[in-house]
Design an enzyme around this catalytic site. Structure first.
Site, PDB file in Angstrom:
ATOM      1  N   GLU A  63       7.308  18.035  16.175  1.00  0.00           N
ATOM      2  CA  GLU A  63       6.420  17.302  17.256  1.00  0.00           C
ATOM      3  C   GLU A  63       6.320  17.860  18.676  1.00  0.00           C
ATOM      4  O   GLU A  63       7.167  17.381  19.378  1.00  0.00           O
ATOM      5  CB  GLU A  63       6.875  15.681  17.392  1.00  0.00           C
ATOM      6  N   LYS A  88       3.455  16.400  14.060  1.00  0.00           N
ATOM      7  CA  LYS A  88       3.173  15.403  14.858  1.00  0.00           C
ATOM      8  C   LYS A  88       2.517  15.766  16.245  1.00  0.00           C
ATOM      9  O   LYS A  88       3.168  16.285  16.804  1.00  0.00           O
ATOM     10  CB  LYS A  88       4.307  14.215  15.001  1.00  0.00           C
TER      11      LYS A  88
END
Length: 307
Positions: free
Chosen positions: A177, A214
């Site tokens: 992420e 993500k």
């Protein structure tokens, strides 16, 4: 690695619920939920008791299940607790058909070269072994990009992949992420640089190394389509990043093959003092709206060849 979990994460409709507020973000989450500051001590057991009670209410709701939710990301304290007398990860998978993930990062370094790298994780191996023993499928770790600084973005991606390989070596699927701050004045340029660096790092993976991303909802629609269709990528999920649920869902529905992994947007409107009936109705609306946006964006999912 659990083949049934992999099949669900790869191919099922739905989204990932982010229930992993850490010590730093928990007070804000509790405030939005209607828990006053004087109900707990920040950073103490009483705070984690409060947030676990909130998460338990969400996860035990009849509206929260694997029909619309692929997985849930847990904070380590939540993984080590129980839901209705059952370890949390086991409860999610066996009772709810929801794949459990674990947040493993320990927060952010100070900003340098326009980015915030992750702090060191000296106990990562033991954390991963514990997570695997508890039935966790994958992990998540966040770092933040503030500006379109090529050196900074390269450093952030290299760090994410280095730790990601450590996680894959333990038989878990990492969610990388590298969040682009939605308030960045150079957001679109930063996202273009980020995509290029991610594609470069993907070239160096073996065929059996599988991961997820993500990412912030991009300014340019379908910017991350090359990642969605990459053979090493299990799924690309999007964070809400400060957008309202309506804004986030609208942006998400335009990103083909990307599904949601929302935190604040998922719990928006939930309040501690709601009756169970009102709480479940609010959660049901939230889940359905995010599910619909994820499904609308998922029409290219069939291009995946994962098993």
């Amino acid at each position: 690695m659990n083949a049934d979990m992999m099949k669900k994460v790869c191919h099922a409709d739905g989204f990932i619920a982010a229930l992993d507020q850490s010590g730093g973000s928990t007070p804000k989450a509790l405030k939005l939920y209607g828990i006053k500051d004087d109900a707990y001590e920040v950073g103490k057991v009483s705070m984690y008791d409060c947030i676990h009670k909130m998460r338990t209410r969400i996860m035990t709701s009849p509206k929260f299940n694997g029909d619309r939710i692929l997985g849930a990301i847990l904070f380590e304290d939540t993984m080590n607790r129980e839901i209705n007398g059952v370890p949390t990860a086991e409860f999610l998978w066996k009772e709810k058909n929801v794949v459990p993930f674990l947040k493993v990062d320990k927060g952010l370094e100070d900003e340098k070269d326009g980015v915030q790298l992750m702090k060191p994780m000296p106990k990562l191996d033991s954390t991963l072994e514990l997570a695997k023993a508890k039935g966790v499928f994958g992990t998540k770790m966040r770092s933040v990009i503030k500006y379109a600084n090529k050196e900074g973005i390269k450093a952030i991606v290299e760090q994410q992949f280095t730790v990601g390989k450590q996680i894959m070596a333990k038989g878990l699927v990492p969610i990388l992420e590298p969040e682009v701050d939605i308030r960045s004045p150079e957001k679109a340029e930063a996202e273009t640089l980020l995509r290029a660096e991610l594609m470069e790092q993907l070239k160096m993976l073996r065929g059996d190394q599988k991961l997820m991303f993500k990412l912030s909802l991009p300014d340019v629609d379908d910017l991350y389509e090359p990642l969605v269709n990459h053979p090493n990528v299990v799924r690309v999920v999007a964070l809400s990043g400060g957008y309202s649920r309506a804004e986030a869902n609208d942006l998400l529905a335009r990103q083909h093959g990307v599904v949601a992994s929302f935190s604040r947007a998922l719990t928006e409107g939930l309040q501690d003092d709601l009756t169970d009936e009102a709480f479940d109705a609010m959660l049901d609306t939230s889940i359905q709206e995010i599910f619909d946006a994820s499904k609308a964006s998922g029409i290219k999912k069939e291009l995946h060849t994962h098993t």
